[in-house]
Enzyme design. Sequence first.
Site, short mmCIF file in Angstrom:
data_model
loop_
_atom_site.label_atom_id
_atom_site.label_comp_id
_atom_site.label_asym_id
_atom_site.label_seq_id
_atom_site.Cartn_x
_atom_site.Cartn_y
_atom_site.Cartn_z
N HIS A 8 4.84 6.17 11.63
CA HIS A 8 4.40 6.05 10.24
C HIS A 8 3.42 7.21 10.02
CE1 HIS A 8 3.25 4.47 6.49
NE2 HIS A 8 2.83 3.26 6.82
N ARG A 60 0.79 -1.22 0.00
CA ARG A 60 0.00 0.00 0.00
C ARG A 60 0.83 1.28 0.00
NH1 ARG A 60 -3.44 -3.81 2.23
NH2 ARG A 60 -1.46 -4.77 2.65
N THR A 61 1.77 1.35 0.93
CA THR A 61 2.48 2.62 1.13
C THR A 61 3.34 2.95 -0.09
OG1 THR A 61 2.49 2.13 3.48
CG2 THR A 61 3.94 3.90 2.75
N ARG A 91 11.59 3.95 4.03
CA ARG A 91 11.05 2.97 4.97
C ARG A 91 12.19 2.06 5.38
NH1 ARG A 91 5.71 -0.80 4.67
NH2 ARG A 91 4.84 1.16 5.38
N LYS A 132 25.90 -5.16 -2.00
CA LYS A 132 27.35 -5.33 -2.14
C LYS A 132 28.10 -4.80 -0.93
CE LYS A 132 27.31 -4.67 -7.17
NZ LYS A 132 27.76 -3.76 -8.23
C1 NCD Z 1 1.68 -0.85 8.28
C2 NCD Z 1 3.18 -0.68 8.37
O1 NCD Z 1 3.91 -1.04 7.47
O2 NCD Z 1 3.56 -0.17 9.40
N1 NCD Z 1 1.19 -1.09 7.00
C3 NCD Z 1 1.03 -0.05 6.14
O3 NCD Z 1 1.87 0.80 5.98
N2 NCD Z 1 -0.14 0.00 5.50
C4 NCD Z 1 1.17 -1.80 9.27
C5 NCD Z 1 1.63 -3.23 9.19
O4 NCD Z 1 2.57 -3.58 8.49
O5 NCD Z 1 1.02 -4.03 9.89
#
Ligand code: NCD
Length: 302
Positions: free
Chosen positions: A133, A55-56, A105, A83
Site C-alpha cells: 500500500h 480514507r484511501t 485496490r 455480471k
Molecule cells: C489500511 C488498508 O486498507 O490496508 N487502511 C487504509 O488504507 N487506511 C489498513 C487496514 O485496512 O487495516
Amino acid sequence: MKIKHLLSIKDLSVKEIENILKDASKFLNKNKIYKISKNIKGKNIINLFFEDSTRTLTSFELAGKQLGASVINMAVATSSIKKGESLIDTAMTLNAMSPDILIVRHNMSGVPYLLSEKVNCSVINAGDGSNEHPTQALLDVLTILRHKKRISGLEVAIMGDVLHSRVARSNIYLLNKLKAKVRVISPPTLLPPGIENMNVKVCKNINEGLDGVDIIMVLRIQKERMKGSFVPSEKEFFRFWGLDGEKLNKAKKNALVMHPGPINRGIEIDSDVADDIGRSLILEQVKLGVAVRMSVINKLIN
Ligand code: NCD
C-alpha cells in the site's frame, strides 16, 4: 522525474521518494497547487476499488479534484463485474475510454501489476491484498518527518497483525530505504514467513519491543483476511498485544502513535491512546494522505 506507475515502494529511488514528499508538503499550502500542477486540467482519473475503503478512496478523490482532474469512482458493486465480466476485460474496457490514471485496490496481491501490463495509462496501487500500500507508507513517513524532522536512525515499531498488513510491508521497505531502525512486535501467529529477511528486528515480547522506540505504528487486526483462528479472544489479544497507556510507558517519553485506520478500539489500541492529541497522529495521517496522493498523481501526470 518521470515514473509511469506507483505499484510498489521497491520501485522508488530515495531521490524520487524525497521528491514526492517535498511536493506533498508544498500541496499543504493551497496557494502552491496551481504552480506545481500545470498539466492536470482535463485529465481523467478512475478509482477502481474492489475492496472497502473510507480514507484511501476519499483522499484519492479529493486529491485528484483539488488538482483539477476529473475523478470517477467506479461503483464495482453495480458494475458488469457482477455480471461475470473478468478483471482484465473490465480494465480493457476502462482503458478504451483513455483515462490518465487508474487507481486500483483489490483483495488479491498482484492485481495492480497485472492491470498495469494491460492498460496504456498509469496505475496506482491503492492496496493489493496483503502485499503493498505504497501511498500509505509515503503518508506515514511524511507524518513522521513533520514531527521528528528525520527518519534516519529513528526507532520505529510496527505492532500487531503484520502477517496480513500491506501497510506494514510498504512501511518496512520505505523506512529501510530511508535508514530507520525497524522492529516488528507481534505474536508468532501474526508474523509473515521470511520476516527475518526483511531487515527488521523481530520482537515477540511487547516490553522488549516498545523499549526506547520513537514511533509506534499499530496495525488493525484484519479478520477479513484470516481463514481460521490466528488470535485467542479479542480480550486476550488486547491484554497482551493491544497498545494502552501502561504499555506506551515503555517507549520513549516523546514517542508518537500511528495507525492507518480503521481502528478497532479495545482490540489493538485503547481509546485513551488513540484519542490522546499529544501522542496520537492518527488524524494527521489522514490529513497528510490527501497531500501525498496529490503529489503522486501530479508526478505520474507531469
Ligand atoms: C489500511 C488498508 O486498507 O490496508 N487502511 C487504509 O488504507 N487506511 C489498513 C487496514 O485496512 O487495516
